[in-house]
Design an enzyme around this catalytic site. Structure first.
Site, PDB file in Angstrom:
ATOM      1  N   HIS A  89      38.443  63.207  19.649  1.00  0.00           N
ATOM      2  CA  HIS A  89      39.323  64.244  20.223  1.00  0.00           C
ATOM      3  C   HIS A  89      39.659  63.981  21.694  1.00  0.00           C
ATOM      4  O   HIS A  89      40.515  64.674  22.256  1.00  0.00           O
ATOM      5  CB  HIS A  89      38.681  65.631  20.107  1.00  0.00           C
ATOM      6  CG  HIS A  89      38.511  66.115  18.707  1.00  0.00           C
ATOM      7  ND1 HIS A  89      39.551  66.115  17.794  1.00  0.00           N
ATOM      8  CD2 HIS A  89      37.426  66.610  18.043  1.00  0.00           C
ATOM      9  CE1 HIS A  89      39.097  66.594  16.633  1.00  0.00           C
ATOM     10  NE2 HIS A  89      37.816  66.893  16.761  1.00  0.00           N
ATOM     11  N   ASP A 125      36.723  61.867   9.441  1.00  0.00           N
ATOM     12  CA  ASP A 125      36.221  63.151   9.944  1.00  0.00           C
ATOM     13  C   ASP A 125      37.171  64.255   9.472  1.00  0.00           C
ATOM     14  O   ASP A 125      38.378  64.024   9.343  1.00  0.00           O
ATOM     15  CB  ASP A 125      36.176  63.107  11.475  1.00  0.00           C
ATOM     16  CG  ASP A 125      35.521  64.330  12.092  1.00  0.00           C
ATOM     17  OD1 ASP A 125      34.352  64.220  12.511  1.00  0.00           O
ATOM     18  OD2 ASP A 125      36.176  65.403  12.156  1.00  0.00           O
TER      19      ASP A 125
END
Ligand code: ZN
Length: 262
Positions: A89, A125
Site C-alpha cells: 500500500h 493479498d
C-alpha cells in the site's frame, strides 16, 4: 507464531537468513526523498499506519529482505520473506495501510536495474496493491497483476490502469471456486507476459476466516498457489503482505509446501 510453526516442521528444509540494509539508491527508485525523510518524523501517517520508534529501520529491513529475496531467486533458490511491515500500500510519496516502503516495487526495480528485462508481480493479498501500482505504473519491463476484494480497502483497483497494471476485482463473499478461477485467469495473463522473474505479494487475508475481509479461500488454495508458481519454471520470490487470522502460520506453511513441490 509462524516462526514457531516453521521451526517445528520437518517436511521442508529451511535455511534462515537475516536481511541486509538496503542502499538508499535502491529505495529512491521507488520513493521520493521527501518520503524517506518523513519516515523519521515522529508523527502518525494515518489511522492504520502509526509512527513508531525505529519504524524506518524496520521498514528498511523489510525492503532489504525483498532485495535479498531477488538475489536468492536469481541464484535458483525458493525464497520467502517473512518480514513485516508489509509494503504493497505504500505509494511513491506516502505511507498507508500498515505499509511504509513498497518492498515488492523496490525489489522489482532493483531486478530491472541489474539485468532482468521482464518482471511480473502477482499480488494475491485480498486488498488492492495500490502502492505497487502507483510506483510501477507504465514502467517498462514490469507487469503488475492484483487480485483483490472490491469494494474493500483502499478503494482502488476496480479497473486496469496504465499500460501494465491489471486488476482483478472480486466481489465480497465470492464462492471459493469462482475466486480460484479469477486467480487462474490472472495467472494466465502473467504467463502471457513471459516474465524472466516473478515477485509475489503474498497476503493471506483472502482466507475464509480472516477478520479483515469477506472472502472464501481455504488452506489448500494457498498450497495450490505455491504449486502454480513452482510450475512456472522461472525464478520466483515471495514477500509477506497481509494475513490476520490465527491460522496464518498454516496458510504460509501450505504455500511454502506448494512452492517446494511437497
Ligand atoms: Zn491485505
Amino acid at each position: 507464531m509462524t516462526l514457531e510453526r516453521l521451526r517445528r516442521q520437518k517436511e521442508i528444509p529451511i535455511t534462515w537468513a537475516k536481511p541486509a540494509q538496503p542502499e538508499k539508491a535502491s529505495l529512491l527508485r521507488a520513493h521520493t526523498p521527501e518520503h524517506l525523510a518523513r519516515l523519521e518524523q515522529p508523527v502518525d501517517f494515518d489511522g492504520d499506519t502509526p509512527y513508531l520508534p525505529g519504524i524506518a529501520d524496520h521498514a528498511r529491513a523489510s525492503a532489504g529482505a525483498g532485495l535479498e529475496a531477488v538475489k536468492a531467486a536469481r541464484a535458483g533458490e525458493s525464497v520467502f520473506s517473512l518480514m513485516r511491515p508489509p509494503g504493497h500500500h505504500a505509494t511513491r510519496d506516502r505511507a498507508m495501510g500498515f505499509c511504509y516502503l513498497g518492498n515488492i516495487a523496490i525489489a522489482a526495480l532493483e531486478a530491472l536495474a541489474t539485468g532482468i528485462k521482464r518482471v511480473a508481480i502477482y499480488d494475491f493479498d485480498v486488498h488492492h496493491g495500490n502502492g505497487t501500482e502507483d510506483v510501477l505504473m507504465n514502467h517498462p519491463g514490469v507487469a503488475f497483476f492484483s487480485i483483490h476484494q472490491y469494494p474493500c480497502y483502499p478503494g482502488t483497483g476496480g479497473r486496469n490502469v496504465g499500460n501494465n497494471c491489471f486488476n482483478f476485482p472480486v466481489a465480497p463473499e465470492t464462492p471459493r471456486g469462482e475466486y480460484r478461477q479469477i486467480l487462474s485467469s490472472a495467472f494466465e495473463h502473467l504467463q502471457d507476459f513471459k516474465p524472466e522473474l516473478v515477485g509475489v505479494s503474498a497476503g493471506f487475508d483472502a482466507y475464509a476466516r480472516d477478520p479483515l475481509a469477506q472472502e472464501t479461500l481455504e488452506t489448500e488454495d494457498y498450497h495450490w498457489l505455491g504449486t502454480s508458481f513452482r510450475e512456472l519454471g522461472v525464478p520466483v520470490f515471495s514477500l509477506l503482505e497481509g494475513g490476520y487470522s490465527d491460522d496464518l502460520p498454516d496458510l504460509i506453511f501450505a504455500y511454502l509446501r506448494g512452492l517446494e513441490g511437497k
